[in-house]
Motif scaffolding. Structure first.
Motif, PDB file in Angstrom:
ATOM      1  N   LEU A  49       0.831  -1.207   0.000  1.00  0.00           N
ATOM      2  CA  LEU A  49       0.000   0.000   0.000  1.00  0.00           C
ATOM      3  C   LEU A  49       0.867   1.261   0.000  1.00  0.00           C
ATOM      4  CD1 LEU A  49      -2.851   1.196   0.119  1.00  0.00           C
ATOM      5  CD2 LEU A  49      -2.657   1.134   2.620  1.00  0.00           C
ATOM      6  N   GLY A  50       1.911   1.271   0.804  1.00  0.00           N
ATOM      7  CA  GLY A  50       2.832   2.418   0.826  1.00  0.00           C
ATOM      8  C   GLY A  50       3.484   2.648  -0.528  1.00  0.00           C
ATOM      9  N   LEU A  51       3.928   1.560  -1.168  1.00  0.00           N
ATOM     10  CA  LEU A  51       4.541   1.682  -2.489  1.00  0.00           C
ATOM     11  C   LEU A  51       3.534   2.172  -3.529  1.00  0.00           C
ATOM     12  CD1 LEU A  51       6.834  -1.473  -2.669  1.00  0.00           C
ATOM     13  CD2 LEU A  51       7.549   0.927  -2.729  1.00  0.00           C
ATOM     14  N   ILE A  52       2.316   1.679  -3.448  1.00  0.00           N
ATOM     15  CA  ILE A  52       1.288   2.111  -4.406  1.00  0.00           C
ATOM     16  C   ILE A  52       0.982   3.593  -4.232  1.00  0.00           C
ATOM     17  CG2 ILE A  52      -1.168   1.880  -4.973  1.00  0.00           C
ATOM     18  CD1 ILE A  52      -0.799  -1.164  -4.517  1.00  0.00           C
ATOM     19  N   VAL A  53       0.853   4.033  -2.993  1.00  0.00           N
ATOM     20  CA  VAL A  53       0.573   5.458  -2.752  1.00  0.00           C
ATOM     21  C   VAL A  53       1.742   6.307  -3.230  1.00  0.00           C
ATOM     22  CG1 VAL A  53       0.285   7.185  -0.931  1.00  0.00           C
ATOM     23  CG2 VAL A  53      -1.083   5.106  -0.895  1.00  0.00           C
ATOM     24  N   TRP A  54       2.971   5.898  -2.897  1.00  0.00           N
ATOM     25  CA  TRP A  54       4.169   6.678  -3.228  1.00  0.00           C
ATOM     26  C   TRP A  54       4.455   6.688  -4.730  1.00  0.00           C
ATOM     27  CZ3 TRP A  54       7.114   9.998  -0.626  1.00  0.00           C
ATOM     28  CH2 TRP A  54       8.351  10.350  -1.160  1.00  0.00           C
ATOM     29  N   CYS A  55       4.342   5.521  -5.365  1.00  0.00           N
ATOM     30  CA  CYS A  55       4.772   5.379  -6.762  1.00  0.00           C
ATOM     31  C   CYS A  55       3.655   5.544  -7.790  1.00  0.00           C
ATOM     32  CB  CYS A  55       5.429   4.015  -6.972  1.00  0.00           C
ATOM     33  SG  CYS A  55       6.925   3.801  -6.015  1.00  0.00           S
ATOM     34  N   ALA A  56       2.397   5.403  -7.396  1.00  0.00           N
ATOM     35  CA  ALA A  56       1.311   5.471  -8.377  1.00  0.00           C
ATOM     36  C   ALA A  56       0.295   6.575  -8.069  1.00  0.00           C
ATOM     37  CB  ALA A  56       0.601   4.119  -8.476  1.00  0.00           C
ATOM     38  N   VAL A  57      -0.184   6.630  -6.847  1.00  0.00           N
ATOM     39  CA  VAL A  57      -1.234   7.601  -6.514  1.00  0.00           C
ATOM     40  C   VAL A  57      -0.682   9.030  -6.477  1.00  0.00           C
ATOM     41  CG1 VAL A  57      -2.908   8.291  -4.759  1.00  0.00           C
ATOM     42  CG2 VAL A  57      -2.607   5.871  -5.310  1.00  0.00           C
ATOM     43  N   ALA A  58       0.480   9.229  -5.851  1.00  0.00           N
ATOM     44  CA  ALA A  58       1.052  10.578  -5.761  1.00  0.00           C
ATOM     45  C   ALA A  58       1.347  11.174  -7.137  1.00  0.00           C
ATOM     46  CB  ALA A  58       2.303  10.567  -4.881  1.00  0.00           C
ATOM     47  N   PRO A  59       1.985  10.427  -8.069  1.00  0.00           N
ATOM     48  CA  PRO A  59       2.180  11.011  -9.404  1.00  0.00           C
ATOM     49  C   PRO A  59       0.868  11.312 -10.128  1.00  0.00           C
ATOM     50  CG  PRO A  59       3.671   9.167  -9.094  1.00  0.00           C
ATOM     51  CD  PRO A  59       2.725   9.164  -7.933  1.00  0.00           C
ATOM     52  N   LEU A  60      -0.141  10.478  -9.929  1.00  0.00           N
ATOM     53  CA  LEU A  60      -1.442  10.733 -10.544  1.00  0.00           C
ATOM     54  C   LEU A  60      -2.051  12.023  -9.992  1.00  0.00           C
ATOM     55  CD1 LEU A  60      -3.774   9.855 -12.383  1.00  0.00           C
ATOM     56  CD2 LEU A  60      -4.675   8.561 -10.452  1.00  0.00           C
ATOM     57  N   LEU A  61      -1.944  12.224  -8.695  1.00  0.00           N
ATOM     58  CA  LEU A  61      -2.452  13.466  -8.100  1.00  0.00           C
ATOM     59  C   LEU A  61      -1.670  14.678  -8.588  1.00  0.00           C
ATOM     60  CD1 LEU A  61      -3.189  12.378  -4.423  1.00  0.00           C
ATOM     61  CD2 LEU A  61      -4.842  12.996  -6.189  1.00  0.00           C
ATOM     62  N   ARG A  62      -0.323  14.539  -8.686  1.00  0.00           N
ATOM     63  CA  ARG A  62       0.479  15.649  -9.214  1.00  0.00           C
ATOM     64  C   ARG A  62       0.066  15.978 -10.646  1.00  0.00           C
ATOM     65  NH1 ARG A  62       4.575  13.480  -6.226  1.00  0.00           N
ATOM     66  NH2 ARG A  62       5.323  12.155  -7.918  1.00  0.00           N
ATOM     67  N   TRP A  63      -0.133  14.948 -11.468  1.00  0.00           N
ATOM     68  CA  TRP A  63      -0.531  15.162 -12.858  1.00  0.00           C
ATOM     69  C   TRP A  63      -1.889  15.865 -12.932  1.00  0.00           C
ATOM     70  CZ3 TRP A  63      -4.778  13.242 -15.506  1.00  0.00           C
ATOM     71  CH2 TRP A  63      -4.783  13.469 -16.882  1.00  0.00           C
ATOM     72  N   SER A  64      -2.857  15.381 -12.163  1.00  0.00           N
ATOM     73  CA  SER A  64      -4.209  15.945 -12.253  1.00  0.00           C
ATOM     74  C   SER A  64      -4.306  17.340 -11.653  1.00  0.00           C
ATOM     75  CB  SER A  64      -5.224  15.017 -11.589  1.00  0.00           C
ATOM     76  OG  SER A  64      -5.011  14.970 -10.200  1.00  0.00           O
ATOM     77  N   ASN A  65      -3.328  17.718 -10.822  1.00  0.00           N
ATOM     78  CA  ASN A  65      -3.340  19.046 -10.217  1.00  0.00           C
ATOM     79  C   ASN A  65      -2.323  19.993 -10.843  1.00  0.00           C
ATOM     80  OD1 ASN A  65      -5.343  19.121  -7.935  1.00  0.00           O
ATOM     81  ND2 ASN A  65      -4.291  17.199  -7.531  1.00  0.00           N
ATOM     82  N   THR A  66      -1.834  19.652 -12.027  1.00  0.00           N
ATOM     83  CA  THR A  66      -0.952  20.539 -12.773  1.00  0.00           C
ATOM     84  C   THR A  66      -1.728  21.037 -13.982  1.00  0.00           C
ATOM     85  OG1 THR A  66       1.011  19.322 -12.068  1.00  0.00           O
ATOM     86  CG2 THR A  66       1.233  20.708 -14.023  1.00  0.00           C
ATOM     87  N   HIS A  67      -1.803  22.346 -14.114  1.00  0.00           N
ATOM     88  CA  HIS A  67      -2.609  22.967 -15.167  1.00  0.00           C
ATOM     89  C   HIS A  67      -1.764  23.940 -15.973  1.00  0.00           C
ATOM     90  CE1 HIS A  67      -6.291  21.550 -13.141  1.00  0.00           C
ATOM     91  NE2 HIS A  67      -5.627  21.837 -12.033  1.00  0.00           N
ATOM     92  N   PHE A  68      -1.870  23.849 -17.281  1.00  0.00           N
ATOM     93  CA  PHE A  68      -1.289  24.825 -18.199  1.00  0.00           C
ATOM     94  C   PHE A  68      -2.470  25.484 -18.892  1.00  0.00           C
ATOM     95  CE2 PHE A  68       0.061  26.138 -22.406  1.00  0.00           C
ATOM     96  CZ  PHE A  68       1.188  26.884 -22.110  1.00  0.00           C
ATOM     97  N   VAL A  69      -2.630  26.774 -18.665  1.00  0.00           N
ATOM     98  CA  VAL A  69      -3.794  27.493 -19.183  1.00  0.00           C
ATOM     99  C   VAL A  69      -3.316  28.665 -20.026  1.00  0.00           C
ATOM    100  CG1 VAL A  69      -5.909  28.731 -18.566  1.00  0.00           C
ATOM    101  CG2 VAL A  69      -5.085  26.881 -17.105  1.00  0.00           C
ATOM    102  N   LEU A  70      -3.877  28.756 -21.218  1.00  0.00           N
ATOM    103  CA  LEU A  70      -3.602  29.868 -22.113  1.00  0.00           C
ATOM    104  C   LEU A  70      -4.906  30.624 -22.305  1.00  0.00           C
ATOM    105  CD1 LEU A  70      -1.787  31.380 -24.130  1.00  0.00           C
ATOM    106  CD2 LEU A  70      -2.441  29.667 -25.823  1.00  0.00           C
ATOM    107  N   THR A  71      -4.897  31.900 -21.943  1.00  0.00           N
ATOM    108  CA  THR A  71      -6.079  32.739 -22.154  1.00  0.00           C
ATOM    109  C   THR A  71      -5.723  33.792 -23.203  1.00  0.00           C
ATOM    110  OG1 THR A  71      -5.624  34.479 -20.525  1.00  0.00           O
ATOM    111  CG2 THR A  71      -6.656  32.446 -19.709  1.00  0.00           C
ATOM    112  N   ASN A  72      -6.669  34.617 -23.524  1.00  0.00           N
ATOM    113  CA  ASN A  72      -6.402  35.692 -24.477  1.00  0.00           C
ATOM    114  C   ASN A  72      -5.567  36.815 -23.863  1.00  0.00           C
ATOM    115  OD1 ASN A  72      -8.638  36.345 -22.837  1.00  0.00           O
ATOM    116  ND2 ASN A  72      -9.386  37.822 -24.336  1.00  0.00           N
ATOM    117  N   ARG A  73      -5.263  36.733 -22.550  1.00  0.00           N
ATOM    118  CA  ARG A  73      -4.492  37.784 -21.887  1.00  0.00           C
ATOM    119  C   ARG A  73      -3.209  37.318 -21.212  1.00  0.00           C
ATOM    120  NH1 ARG A  73      -8.679  41.955 -19.107  1.00  0.00           N
ATOM    121  NH2 ARG A  73      -9.874  42.369 -20.984  1.00  0.00           N
TER     122      ARG A  73
END
Length: 160
Positions: free
Chosen positions: A64-88
């Motif tokens: 469980l520790g390995l799954i959280v460290w190696c799989a869940v944490a990177p998934l959370l980092r990916w889903s909480n990283t945003h690149f946004v381009l607006t008109n400004r």
């Protein structure tokens, strides 16, 4: 998921909102499969032992520790990283527990470049470099459809 409208200023509209390319989730997915497979194999090995119930608990906690460290944490980092381009502006927001971000107003952008390796060209992603008037270039890696974002950014920066 659209970028929250309450974070935009009046007259600003989102042109593109992206997460990093999903290629960064390949190794976490492999780590999940290896961990589950390894834990199942080790569970089968220790099953005949008299201390097996304790071994199952230890094995389960380690897996469980390995799954959280190696799989869940990177998934959370990916889903909480945003690149946004607006008109400004160009915005980047990242972080799970601690949020950080920065933005570059369009009127400060002096040049835009992109780079793609052969592998990134096959996947359709790449690195976008944005240079502003007073800062050194900022590199945004793993941008999906980087050539489209490059063209969009160049078009908006040139129009402004």
């Amino acid at each position: 998921m659209p970028y929250p409208d309450e974070l935009l200023v009046a007259g600003e509209r989102v042109l593109t909102h992206q997460h990093p390319h999903p290629k960064m989730l390949v190794f976490p997915a492999l780590a999940l499969l290896v961990t589950v497979g390894g834990a199942a194999y080790l569970a089968a090995l220790i099953a005949p032992a008299p201390w097996a119930p304790y071994g199952f608990w230890v094995l389960g906690l380690v897996a469980l520790g390995l799954i959280v460290w190696c799989a869940v944490a990177p998934l959370l980092r990916w889903s909480n990283t945003h690149f946004v381009l607006t008109n400004r502006r160009v915005l980047v927001r990242e972080g799970v527990l601690t949020r950080s971000g920065f933005e570059i107003p369009m009127n400060r952008i002096t040049s835009v470049r992109f780079r793609q390796t052969v592998f990134e060209r096959m996947l359709g992603c790449g690195t976008l470099s944005v240079e502003s008037a007073s800062d050194e270039p900022l590199d945004f890696s793993d941008i999906p459809s980087v050539t489209h974002v490059y063209a969009l950014l160049y078009e908006v920066a040139d129009a402004g």
